[in-house]
Scaffold this motif. Structure first.
Motif, PDB file in Angstrom:
ATOM      1  N   GLY A 118      -9.580 -39.411  92.414  1.00 31.10           N
ATOM      2  CA  GLY A 118      -8.781 -39.200  91.220  1.00 31.10           C
ATOM      3  C   GLY A 118      -7.722 -38.140  91.471  1.00 31.10           C
ATOM      4  O   GLY A 118      -7.642 -37.541  92.552  1.00 31.10           O
ATOM      5  N   ALA A 119      -6.902 -37.881  90.457  1.00 29.36           N
ATOM      6  CA  ALA A 119      -5.798 -36.934  90.603  1.00 29.36           C
ATOM      7  C   ALA A 119      -6.294 -35.534  90.958  1.00 29.36           C
ATOM      8  O   ALA A 119      -5.726 -34.866  91.823  1.00 29.36           O
ATOM      9  N   ASP A 123      -5.441 -33.535  94.381  1.00 28.08           N
ATOM     10  CA  ASP A 123      -4.790 -32.232  94.310  1.00 28.08           C
ATOM     11  C   ASP A 123      -5.575 -31.184  95.095  1.00 28.08           C
ATOM     12  O   ASP A 123      -4.993 -30.301  95.734  1.00 28.08           O
ATOM     13  N   ARG A 124      -6.888 -31.288  95.048  1.00 32.22           N
ATOM     14  CA  ARG A 124      -7.734 -30.313  95.749  1.00 32.22           C
ATOM     15  C   ARG A 124      -7.705 -30.521  97.256  1.00 32.22           C
ATOM     16  O   ARG A 124      -7.751 -29.556  98.026  1.00 32.22           O
ATOM     17  N   ARG A 125      -7.584 -31.771  97.681  1.00 33.68           N
ATOM     18  CA  ARG A 125      -7.665 -32.069  99.110  1.00 33.68           C
ATOM     19  C   ARG A 125      -6.314 -32.016  99.813  1.00 33.68           C
ATOM     20  O   ARG A 125      -6.260 -31.930 101.032  1.00 33.68           O
ATOM     21  N   PHE A 126      -5.218 -32.090  99.053  1.00 35.27           N
ATOM     22  CA  PHE A 126      -3.884 -32.063  99.642  1.00 35.27           C
ATOM     23  C   PHE A 126      -3.316 -30.651  99.614  1.00 35.27           C
ATOM     24  O   PHE A 126      -3.422 -29.948  98.611  1.00 35.27           O
ATOM     25  N   ASP A 127      -2.685 -30.273 100.703  1.00 33.52           N
ATOM     26  CA  ASP A 127      -2.027 -28.977 100.794  1.00 33.52           C
ATOM     27  C   ASP A 127      -0.550 -29.213 101.097  1.00 33.52           C
ATOM     28  O   ASP A 127      -0.184 -29.452 102.250  1.00 33.52           O
ATOM     29  N   PRO A 128       0.342 -29.184 100.086  1.00 34.86           N
ATOM     30  CA  PRO A 128       1.765 -29.422 100.353  1.00 34.86           C
ATOM     31  C   PRO A 128       2.364 -28.290 101.185  1.00 34.86           C
ATOM     32  O   PRO A 128       2.104 -27.109 100.936  1.00 34.86           O
ATOM     33  N   ARG A 167      -0.909 -41.196  91.486  1.00 35.57           N
ATOM     34  CA  ARG A 167      -1.892 -40.562  90.600  1.00 35.57           C
ATOM     35  C   ARG A 167      -1.572 -39.109  90.274  1.00 35.57           C
ATOM     36  O   ARG A 167      -1.914 -38.638  89.181  1.00 35.57           O
ATOM     37  N   VAL A 168      -0.940 -38.404  91.180  1.00 30.79           N
ATOM     38  CA  VAL A 168      -0.584 -37.013  90.910  1.00 30.79           C
ATOM     39  C   VAL A 168       0.810 -36.930  90.298  1.00 30.79           C
ATOM     40  O   VAL A 168       1.087 -36.076  89.461  1.00 30.79           O
TER      41      VAL A 168
END
Length: 327
Positions: A118-119, A123-128, A167-168
């Motif tokens: 889910g979003a 968000d928690r697993r991605f590091d921009p 999703r984000v």
């Protein structure tokens, strides 16, 4: 806001035997999504390493392509320590080629498991790399302005890049896809890709559908580091001539849509690093010059991202450079 209708051409129906296999695949897929994902990604990587031993012709192609990339990175002082070791030591190069196969299989595992996220999880697993730029690229445009174009590449996780944007991000996402002919493979990929919350349109009428989506302020996603249809334009990538699709740059110039190169680099299993790079021509230049500038920025940005982890660039599994095709 209305979304682009999906218009995939009808596929050949599955026969009874294929239906049994398809249902079995769907059960395995369902079961896999219930299990912890990190061990599954590590298992997929190990399977890829095994395929390295079983596919000698594909291994030779990957090695040839990767050697060209590695040598260019060293010559241009853009090589990581691991790439430098591969350039100097055959065993290190073997490990890098083997890792290409591992990432190749992980790409399919991520595509299968992606809909479980889910979003909040994404968000928690991605590091921009640049959080503010990433936020801007995913934001809704001003009223009446076209939506953004996300230009992806066959690097790291392509499918998770699409899922993250859908999703984000705050916008519906539409993208073109090549449809395979084999009925079973087609049915599987259609099921998995349609779960990514991306509206899929076939390549043969993609331009019109994508233009309409941008005009409604929606986002468009295109994978553009390999020329599948058309002739493309000749560029120099890693020191060799190759044909690059011009569609994304042309679409940006024709619609005024902002264009971003997006790449999702794998870190530890189940963790990802997001790269967002804007591609812009100088204001006021002629369209032909604007196109040249955007394509040049695109190629240089791809080199910059691939240099970080060339083993994650799965285009290495296909012929790339025109001078090698002619040899």
């Amino acid at each position: 806001m209305p979304e682009t209708p999906a218009t995939p051409p009808p596929g050949q129906p599955l026969n009874a035997f294929q239906q049994v296999i398809f249902k079995t695949l769907m059960f395995v897929l369902w079961l896999g999504r219930k299990l912890p994902d990190r061990p599954l990604y590590r298992t997929a990587f190990a399977i890829g390493a095994g395929l390295y031993l079983l596919l000698p012709e594909r291994r030779d192609l990957v090695r040839s392509n990767l050697t060209r990339v590695v040598d260019w990175l060293v010559e241009n002082d853009q090589a990581t320590p691991r790439v430098r070791r591969a350039a100097a030591d055959p065993r290190s190069m073997d490990r890098l080629v083997r890792d290409c196969f591992g990432h190749w299989v992980v790409t399919y595992a991520e595509a299968a498991l992606a809909p479980r996220y889910g979003a909040e999880e994404l968000d928690r697993r991605f590091d921009p790399v640049d959080p503010e730029l990433s936020r801007l690229a995913l934001s809704a445009p001003e009223p009446g302005a076209p939506g953004p174009i996300h230009l992806a590449m066959h690097f790291g996780s392509v499918d998770l890049s699409a899922l993250y944007g859908a999703r984000v991000g705050s916008l519906p996402l539409t993208g073109p896809m090549e449809f395979v002919d084999a009925p079973l493979a087609r049915a599987y990929f259609e099921r998995v890709r349609n779960e990514l919350d991306v509206t899929i349109v076939p390549l043969d009428n993609a331009a019109a559908a994508l233009t309409e989506a941008l005009g409604r302020g929606e986002a468009v996603g295109i994978v553009g580091d390999r020329n599948i249809v058309g002739r493309g334009t000749m560029v120099e990538l890693f020191g060799g001539p190759m044909r690059m699709p011009v569609g994304p740059a042309m679409l940006s110039l024709q619609t005024g849509a902002p264009l971003y190169l997006e790449a999702i680099e794998r870190g530890e299993a189940g963790q990802w690093l997001g790269h967002t790079i804007p591609l812009r021509a100088e204001p006021g230049v002629h369209r032909r010059e604007a196109l040249r500038q955007i394509i040049e920025q695109e190629v240089r940005a791809m080199e910059q991202v691939i240099a970080r982890a060339p083993e994650q660039w799965t285009t290495l599994f296909f012929p790339i450079w025109e001078d090698e095709r002619e040899a």
